[in-house]
Write a protein that holds these residues in place. Structure first.
Motif, PDB file in Angstrom:
ATOM      1  N   VAL A 818       0.877  -1.191   0.103  1.00 43.60           N
ATOM      2  CA  VAL A 818       0.010  -0.036   0.039  1.00 43.60           C
ATOM      3  C   VAL A 818       0.914   1.160   0.091  1.00 43.60           C
ATOM      4  N   LYS A 819       1.238   1.480  -1.361  1.00 41.14           N
ATOM      5  CA  LYS A 819       2.093   2.837  -1.444  1.00 41.14           C
ATOM      6  C   LYS A 819       2.191   3.023  -3.020  1.00 41.14           C
ATOM      7  N   GLU A 820       1.705   4.570  -3.232  1.00 39.31           N
ATOM      8  CA  GLU A 820       1.865   5.109  -4.422  1.00 39.31           C
ATOM      9  C   GLU A 820       2.953   4.623  -5.114  1.00 39.31           C
ATOM     10  N   ILE A 821       3.310   4.401  -6.318  1.00 37.71           N
ATOM     11  CA  ILE A 821       4.647   4.099  -6.992  1.00 37.71           C
ATOM     12  C   ILE A 821       4.546   5.294  -8.381  1.00 37.71           C
ATOM     13  N   ILE A 822       5.664   6.015  -8.461  1.00 32.31           N
ATOM     14  CA  ILE A 822       5.944   6.780  -9.793  1.00 32.31           C
ATOM     15  C   ILE A 822       6.467   5.929 -10.743  1.00 32.31           C
ATOM     16  N   GLU A 823       5.728   5.680 -11.691  1.00 32.27           N
ATOM     17  CA  GLU A 823       6.218   4.965 -12.974  1.00 32.27           C
ATOM     18  C   GLU A 823       6.508   6.078 -13.984  1.00 32.27           C
ATOM     19  N   PRO A 824       7.809   6.188 -14.507  1.00 31.68           N
ATOM     20  CA  PRO A 824       7.995   7.278 -15.492  1.00 31.68           C
ATOM     21  C   PRO A 824       7.177   7.056 -16.750  1.00 31.68           C
ATOM     22  N   PRO A 825       6.817   8.328 -17.268  1.00 29.65           N
ATOM     23  CA  PRO A 825       5.899   7.994 -18.541  1.00 29.65           C
ATOM     24  C   PRO A 825       6.848   7.474 -19.977  1.00 29.65           C
ATOM     25  N   LYS A 826       6.080   6.798 -20.675  1.00 33.35           N
ATOM     26  CA  LYS A 826       6.498   6.248 -21.956  1.00 33.35           C
ATOM     27  C   LYS A 826       5.457   6.154 -22.841  1.00 33.35           C
ATOM     28  N   ILE A 827       5.620   6.987 -24.032  1.00 31.03           N
ATOM     29  CA  ILE A 827       4.792   7.039 -25.004  1.00 31.03           C
ATOM     30  C   ILE A 827       5.201   5.697 -26.276  1.00 31.03           C
ATOM     31  N   ARG A 828       4.144   4.890 -26.608  1.00 33.60           N
ATOM     32  CA  ARG A 828       4.314   3.920 -27.442  1.00 33.60           C
ATOM     33  C   ARG A 828       3.424   4.032 -28.850  1.00 33.60           C
ATOM     34  N   ILE A 829       4.462   5.059 -29.443  1.00 33.88           N
ATOM     35  CA  ILE A 829       3.972   5.281 -31.067  1.00 33.88           C
ATOM     36  C   ILE A 829       3.737   4.036 -31.874  1.00 33.88           C
ATOM     37  N   PRO A 830       2.308   3.732 -32.526  1.00 33.96           N
ATOM     38  CA  PRO A 830       2.384   2.641 -33.300  1.00 33.96           C
ATOM     39  C   PRO A 830       3.131   2.593 -34.740  1.00 33.96           C
ATOM     40  N   GLN A 852       2.255   5.078 -20.957  1.00 31.35           N
ATOM     41  CA  GLN A 852       2.383   4.509 -19.461  1.00 31.35           C
ATOM     42  C   GLN A 852       2.974   5.479 -18.786  1.00 31.35           C
ATOM     43  N   GLY A 853       2.366   5.428 -17.408  1.00 29.55           N
ATOM     44  CA  GLY A 853       2.866   6.387 -16.384  1.00 29.55           C
ATOM     45  C   GLY A 853       1.991   6.432 -15.159  1.00 29.55           C
ATOM     46  N   LYS A 854       2.569   6.416 -13.657  1.00 36.91           N
ATOM     47  CA  LYS A 854       1.645   6.453 -12.628  1.00 36.91           C
ATOM     48  C   LYS A 854       2.608   7.623 -11.671  1.00 36.91           C
ATOM     49  N   PRO A 855       1.636   8.371 -11.171  1.00 35.98           N
ATOM     50  CA  PRO A 855       0.298   8.528 -11.227  1.00 35.98           C
ATOM     51  C   PRO A 855      -0.192   8.860 -12.548  1.00 35.98           C
ATOM     52  N   ARG A 856      -1.315   9.361 -12.840  1.00 32.88           N
ATOM     53  CA  ARG A 856      -1.833   9.744 -14.088  1.00 32.88           C
ATOM     54  C   ARG A 856      -1.219  10.818 -14.614  1.00 32.88           C
ATOM     55  N   PRO A 857      -0.644  10.561 -15.781  1.00 35.12           N
ATOM     56  CA  PRO A 857       0.150  11.529 -16.403  1.00 35.12           C
ATOM     57  C   PRO A 857      -0.663  12.732 -16.878  1.00 35.12           C
ATOM     58  N   GLU A 858       0.125  14.050 -17.269  1.00 37.77           N
ATOM     59  CA  GLU A 858      -0.633  15.259 -17.929  1.00 37.77           C
ATOM     60  C   GLU A 858      -0.244  14.991 -19.239  1.00 37.77           C
ATOM     61  N   LEU A 859      -0.898  15.327 -20.040  1.00 37.90           N
ATOM     62  CA  LEU A 859      -0.937  15.456 -21.775  1.00 37.90           C
ATOM     63  C   LEU A 859      -1.131  16.632 -22.272  1.00 37.90           C
ATOM     64  N   LYS A 902       3.626  13.857 -19.228  1.00 33.38           N
ATOM     65  CA  LYS A 902       4.427  14.518 -17.877  1.00 33.38           C
ATOM     66  C   LYS A 902       3.843  13.661 -16.822  1.00 33.38           C
ATOM     67  N   VAL A 903       4.738  13.088 -15.757  1.00 36.06           N
ATOM     68  CA  VAL A 903       4.625  12.497 -14.418  1.00 36.06           C
ATOM     69  C   VAL A 903       5.570  12.976 -13.738  1.00 36.06           C
ATOM     70  N   ASP A 904       4.994  13.877 -12.598  1.00 30.93           N
ATOM     71  CA  ASP A 904       5.990  14.380 -11.716  1.00 30.93           C
ATOM     72  C   ASP A 904       7.053  15.185 -12.533  1.00 30.93           C
ATOM     73  N   LYS A 905       8.101  14.683 -12.283  1.00 26.13           N
ATOM     74  CA  LYS A 905       9.258  15.748 -12.885  1.00 26.13           C
ATOM     75  C   LYS A 905       9.806  15.029 -14.211  1.00 26.13           C
ATOM     76  N   PHE A 906       9.177  13.888 -14.372  1.00 31.40           N
ATOM     77  CA  PHE A 906       9.440  13.268 -15.616  1.00 31.40           C
ATOM     78  C   PHE A 906       8.724  13.584 -16.919  1.00 31.40           C
ATOM     79  N   VAL A 907       9.203  13.676 -18.077  1.00 30.52           N
ATOM     80  CA  VAL A 907       8.591  14.329 -19.299  1.00 30.52           C
ATOM     81  C   VAL A 907       8.836  13.162 -20.499  1.00 30.52           C
ATOM     82  N   GLU A 908       7.916  12.725 -21.481  1.00 32.07           N
ATOM     83  CA  GLU A 908       8.115  12.007 -22.453  1.00 32.07           C
ATOM     84  C   GLU A 908       7.460  12.896 -23.632  1.00 32.07           C
ATOM     85  N   THR A 909       8.026  12.860 -24.847  1.00 32.79           N
ATOM     86  CA  THR A 909       7.463  13.559 -25.993  1.00 32.79           C
ATOM     87  C   THR A 909       7.611  12.884 -27.176  1.00 32.79           C
ATOM     88  N   ALA A 910       6.844  13.096 -28.067  1.00 31.51           N
ATOM     89  CA  ALA A 910       6.628  12.332 -29.622  1.00 31.51           C
ATOM     90  C   ALA A 910       6.094  13.071 -30.381  1.00 31.51           C
TER      91      ALA A 910
END
Length: 1158
Positions: A818-830, A852-859, A902-910
């Protein structure tokens, strides 16, 4: 000359050659020396030529048959190797025109298949190819005796059938043969009895009287080839083939000679030890002559004397021996003449006569005589019949030099007869008398009394070793495995093992050939016995209640014992009661009519006779059907099953319960259904395959060895219901510092009870207390557990609940932190979006980009670096993907789209490139640069609007000014200039150009403002004027009508084809009468094919049909014949594939033969 094979033993089977053909070597040894005498050359061979074998080793011809001794030795060797015959064919005599049959039998006990048999005449003629009108070969097989019988039947015999025959039988490596003679006489009124001894005597008398000699050579020279065998048999020629070779050579040499005035005779004959004289006469006495024997020149000696008398040249041969039997020839210059010399042996005589002999039965008898030569061939006879010794014969012949002895082992009274011996020159006979010796009884038979099953041993001894016969009560005793008859020397025994009552009686032994008998009485006694072999080990007899018991107990004893039955010290008497006894000589029977349960108990049987007593006890058990069990109880229920229990019945019917049958039915039904076909051994059962939610009842049948009980009372009604299967795919949806969200899927199987909801439970790691997370049932497959301490670990499970209860739980496989886990964002372009995404104007754009990414990323979405206008482009975001949607794309929607997660301080672009394309515009200008001959040069400028896609080509069209119809000249042309060729001289053309990209051609085209005129060079061409072609044609049939057969009742069609212009009018006629408005006819005409259909024709519709075609240019007709066949015979023949022309011919013939029937 070759010597005959001699036997090492003194006693050998005597050879049996024909009396008129003794061995030449034996005659040579037995012929006494004669004084030399001059023998004049005979004109031909004397009849005595047949009395010896004509064989010559040192000349160029040889005898077909070997010497009698060698042939007999060969036959003896073959017989010793394998004797197959049990009956050989015997020689015989038949009159001309009568039939005769020769029989040979072969034992087949040791043969796996049928032996091969051949019949020969002479030495080389196989009679299998001669079978026909006068010769038949048969073979049969007797299965009970396993004997093959082979028959050769001569039908309507002719004189040329006479001769020597041979029968050969072979099987694998075994061989056996037999020779026999056939004599054919002319048919006369009476036929005298033939006595072989008298035949010898007549032959001797003829030799002594020196009757006129027969010229055999002249007979052979003048006879037909078909008569050679008859002559050879008649005059005793055994070497017919050699004689024919000599005859052929003599014929070849019979030619005139210039050197000889008189040549040698064809053949000369002289007795052994005699003198022969060869004489030739020369035409020129000065010629020198030389004499040869078998090619070797003869020199003068005391044996060979030469003499000259004028032109005569003489050769004397003194003291002729068998070695002088050869070919001789004399040469004079280049000429020569030859002759044959035959040396004859003297006959063999009997020097010591047989003597009359008397002997007793069983003794060895020897009859002895002596002949004039050592090892001579002689024949023995018994009462005129020849004795042929063999391995199975009681007769043996021993030869000791000149002495010949006939040995009879174990003489019997049947051997009393007149015995005779014959040679080629004499015979002798004597009588043998065999009598019985006086018989004495040394040990007589004695009476015996034997217990049953013991051995009976009868023995007697007499003074002679002779066989005898045993009888019992006047009947012969037959040997078996139990009864043995023993004869050893003078002792005779009769041994019977395991004596039986039927062995009792009067036994008598009678020696053969004596009127003496030895009697004895045998008495067999036996104590009483009770035979209970047919009962169980404890002597128990089971009977079903209500049935009749008839217990038959076999008993034995001599004399027959008396039986008494009792039960509980109460005697059971014979009579007509329900329980009674019956007595028989070999059995005693207990009878119980309509058995009851009270009849069960122990019954006693007692036997008594003179030899003793016997008793036995038998237990009678009365059995019945078991009682029905009590009503079963249903203890557990499932979705389509239940578990039921019951108690065994109170009474098993006197027989153990073997099992139970179970039945069920629906509560509202009256039809019971059996659930098991194999007995259920236990008192619990699990019925299956019931319908969930339906009420059922069950009942039980008990089964024992007697049968099935009545059914039990039905159980209480029950309804099968089942819990659902566990939920599936339990996963963690999300985790925070105080909550855990779980997600799952419904159960695979829910069942008739349905699904009421779910229960989610959890427990902390290290404990086993499960806590219900939701107080009330939930319908959704997702639930969030709240109020959890941070950093705690919990286990989670979920259950599905319905009316039957909760299902088995579905566990999550591992503890959840029971602890929230930060998962860096990752974009999977088809993959298809990693290159430019192209769509046409007006099409929809729907792109899904997972991430992907936790908690819910900002787009964040941008187009060409500017925020997207959400009024034109729809953006939909979820927790796992984002969707960009354009309902109708426009060219303004083209550009570069940037996505930032963007999840917390992690950012992923495509980035994604979208290109919206449309058709291009037309070229800006099109010009005619030059016109020459049939060519036009065009140039144009690219379109101003390329449709947001590269220009892939151009399409050029031309149009004649007169029609202004456009025709494509060039497609997919990449340049902006082109030359149009092959234009028509004198025409004026306009040109236009379309632009083309990946969307297609431009909607409009740019046309040249001026026209291009293709000028004419030289004079003006004037088109010729052609007249119209005349297609008119008189009617003509291209396919005629053909004669047709039709079947009565089946539609028929007539077809033909016609052409003509104008189109001809078609008219059908039958017998020159037009067919008009007749419903039985239908007429068709299609593309010149004319058809007349005749509906279900009858014989009346047969006739001549005509098709007539008429137009303005003429008329044409064509005919055919239609014949309607009626009746089943025609149809049947046609269905069987018979051609119609053959059927027609057959029916016409039938009609002509029976006109009144047709």
């Amino acid at each position: 000359m070759p010597e005959p094979t001699k036997k090492e033993e003194n006693e050998v089977p005597a050879p049996a050659p024909p009396p008129e053909e003794p061995s030449k070597e034996k005659e040579a040894r037995t012929t006494p020396a004669k004084d030399e005498e001059e023998v004049s050359p005979p004109s031909a061979l004397p009849p005595g030529l047949g009395s010896r074998a004509l064989e010559r080793k040192d000349s160029d011809w040889t005898l077909v048959e070997p010497p009698a001794g060698e042939e007999q030795a060969k036959q003896n060797a073959n017989s010793q190797l394998s004797i197959l015959f049990i009956e050989k064919p015997q020689g015989g005599t038949v009159k001309v025109g009568e039939d005769i049959t020769f029989i040979a039998k072969v034992k087949a006990e040791d043969l796996l298949r049928k032996p091969t048999i051949k019949w020969f005449k002479g030495k080389w003629m196989d009679l299998a190819s001669k079978a026909g009108k006068h010769l038949q070969l048969k073979e049969t097989f007797e299965r009970h005796s396993r004997v093959y019988t082979f028959e050769m039947q001569i039908i309507k015999a002719k004189e040329n059938f006479a001769g020597n025959y041979r029968c050969e039988v072979t099987y694998k490596d075994k061989f056996d043969s037999c020779s026999f003679d056939l004599e054919v006489h002319e048919s006369t009124g009476t036929t005298p009895n033939i006595d072989i001894r008298s035949a010898f005597k007549r032959r001797e008398v003829k030799q002594q009287e020196e009757e006129p000699q027969v010229d055999v050579w002249e007979l052979l020279k003048n006879a037909k080839p078909s008569e050679y065998e008859k002559i050879a048999f008649q005059y005793g020629i055994t070497d017919l083939r050699g004689m024919l070779k000599r005859l052929k050579r003599m014929r070849r040499e019979e030619k005139k000679s210039a050197a000889f005035a008189k040549i040698l005779d064809p053949a000369y004959q002289v007795d052994k030890g005699g003198r022969v004289r060869f004489v030739v006469e020369l035409a020129d006495p000065k010629l020198e002559v030389k004499w040869y024997k078998n090619g070797q020149e003869i020199r003068p000696s005391t044996k060979y004397i030469f003499e000259h008398k004028g032109c005569q040249r003489i050769l004397f041969i003194n003291n002729c021996q068998m070695t002088d039997d050869s070919e001789y020839y004399v040469t004079a210059g280049d000429d020569k003449c030859s002759t044959e010399l035959f040396v004859r042996e003297p006959p063999i005589t009997v020097t010591k006569q047989l003597e009359d002999t008397t002997a007793y039965c069983g003794e060895r008898v020897e009859l002895e005589c002596e002949v004039s030569e050592d090892d001579a061939n002689v024949k023995w006879f018994k009462n005129g019949e020849e004795i042929i010794p063999g391995p199975k014969s009681r007769y043996r012949i021993r030869v000791e030099g000149k002495k010949h002895i006939l040995i009879i082992e174990g003489a019997t009274k049947a051997d009393s007869a007149e015995y005779s011996v014959m040679t080629t020159g004499g015979q002798s006979s004597a009588k043998l008398s065999v009598d019985l010796k006086p018989l004495k009884i040394l040990t007589p038979l004695t009476d015996q009394t034997v217990n049953l099953g013991k051995e009976i041993y009868l023995k007697c001894e007499i003074s002679e070793n002779i066989p005898g016969k045993w009888t019992k009560n006047g009947l012969p005793v037959q040997e078996s495995d139990r009864l043995k008859v023993v004869h050893k020397g003078r002792i005779h025994k009769l041994v019977i093992a395991n004596a039986l009552t039927e062995d009792e009686g009067d036994y008598v032994f009678a020696p053969d050939a004596y009127n003496v008998t030895l009697p004895a009485k045998v008495h067999v006694i036996d104590p009483p016995k009770i035979i209970l072999d047919g009962l169980d080990a404890d002597n128990t007899v089971t009977v079903i209640a209500g049935n009749k018991l008839r217990l038959e107990i076999p008993i034995s004893g001599e004399p027959p014992p008396k039986a008494m039955w009792s039960r509980a010290d109460k005697a059971i008497m014979e009579g007509s009661g329900r329980i009674r006894t019956e007595s028989y000589p070999d059995s005693s029977t207990l009878v119980i009519d309509v058995a009851e349960r009270d009849d069960s108990g122990v019954y006693h049987i007692n036997l008594k006779n003179e030899a003793g007593e016997a008793h036995a006890s038998i237990k009678v058990k009365v059995v019945d059907f078991p009682d029905p069990p009590v009503a079963p109880t249903v203890t557990e229920v499932g979705d389509d099953w239940c578990i039921m229990n019951w108690e065994p019945p109170a009474y098993d019917g006197g027989s153990p319960i073997l099992g139970y049958f179970i039945e069920r039915k629906k509560k509202q039904s009256s039809r019971w259904m059996r659930l098991n076909f194999d007995l259920c051994k236990e008192t619990t059962f699990e019925p299956k395959k019931m319908i969930e939610g339906v009420a059922y009842e069950v009942r039980i049948f008990a089964v024992n060895a007697i049968g099935i009980s009545k059914p039990s009372m039905p159980s209480r009604p029950f309804v099968p219901l089942a819990v659902t299967s566990p939920p599936t795919l339990l996963t963690v949806d999300s985790v925070t510092d105080t909550t855990v969200t779980m997600r799952w899927r419904p159960p695979d199987h829910i069942g008739a009870a349905g699904l009421d909801g779910y229960v989610l439970e959890y427990c902390f790691e290290g404990t086993e207390d499960w806590i219900v997370a939701n107080k009330d049932l939930i319908d959704k497959t997702k639930f969030t557990i709240t109020g959890l301490p941070t950093d705690a670990k919990i286990f989670v499970r979920v259950k599905a609940v319905n009316a039957a209860g909760a299902s088995e739980p579905k566990y999550y496989s591992q503890p959840i932190l029971v602890k929230e886990i930060i998962e860096p964002p990752k974009i999977r372009i088809p993959r298809h979006l990693k290159q430019t995404y192209i769509r046409r104007v007006g099409e929809a754009v729907n792109l899904v980009i997972p991430f992907q990414g936790k908690p819910r990323p900002e787009l964040t979405w941008k187009k060409d670096g500017v925020e997207i206008d959400k009024n034109q482009i729809n953006i939909r975001n979820s927790e796992t993907d984002t969707i960009i949607f354009i309902r109708k794309a426009e060219r303004s929607h083209s550009g570069k789209y940037d996505l930032q997660v963007k999840v917390d301080k992690f950012v992923e672009t495509a980035s994604i490139d979208i290109q919206i394309i449309d058709r291009p515009g037309p070229p800006q200008t099109v010009k005619i640069e030059d016109v020459w001959g049939e060519n036009v040069a065009l140039t144009w400028t690219p379109p101003k609007d390329d449709g947001n896609a590269a220009i892939t080509g151009y399409t050029i069209q031309k149009a004649d000014k007169k029609s202004m119809e456009w025709f494509t000249v060039i497609e997919h042309y990449h340049r902006t200039s082109a030359t149009i060729t092959e234009l028509v001289i004198g025409n004026e053309y306009y040109f236009r150009v379309f632009s083309e990209n990946m969307c297609g051609l431009s909607e409009d085209a740019t046309m040249t403002k001026e026209s291009a005129v293709i000028a004419k060079d030289g004079k003006i061409y004037k088109n010729p004027v052609y007249e119209d072609f005349d297609f008119s044609e008189a009617p003509m049939f291209t396919q005629p009508l053909v004669n047709t057969y039709a079947i009565a009742g089946y539609n028929a069609t007539l077809n033909c084809s016609v052409r003509g212009n104008p189109k001809p009018k078609i008219t059908w006629m039958k017998n020159k009468v037009a067919i008009v408005d007749d419903p039985r006819y239908r007429m068709f005409s299609n593309q010149g094919v004319c058809t007349l259909e005749i509906r279900k024709p009858s014989p009346y519709d047969g006739g001549t049909y005509c098709c007539k075609a008429v137009n303005d240019l003429g008329t044409v007709e064509i005919e055919c014949k239609l014949e309607v066949k009626g009746g089943l015979s025609f149809c049947r023949l046609l269905l069987q594939g018979v051609p119609p022309n053959i059927i027609d011919s057959y029916l016409r013939d039938l009609h002509s033969s029976n006109p009144e029937e047709y």
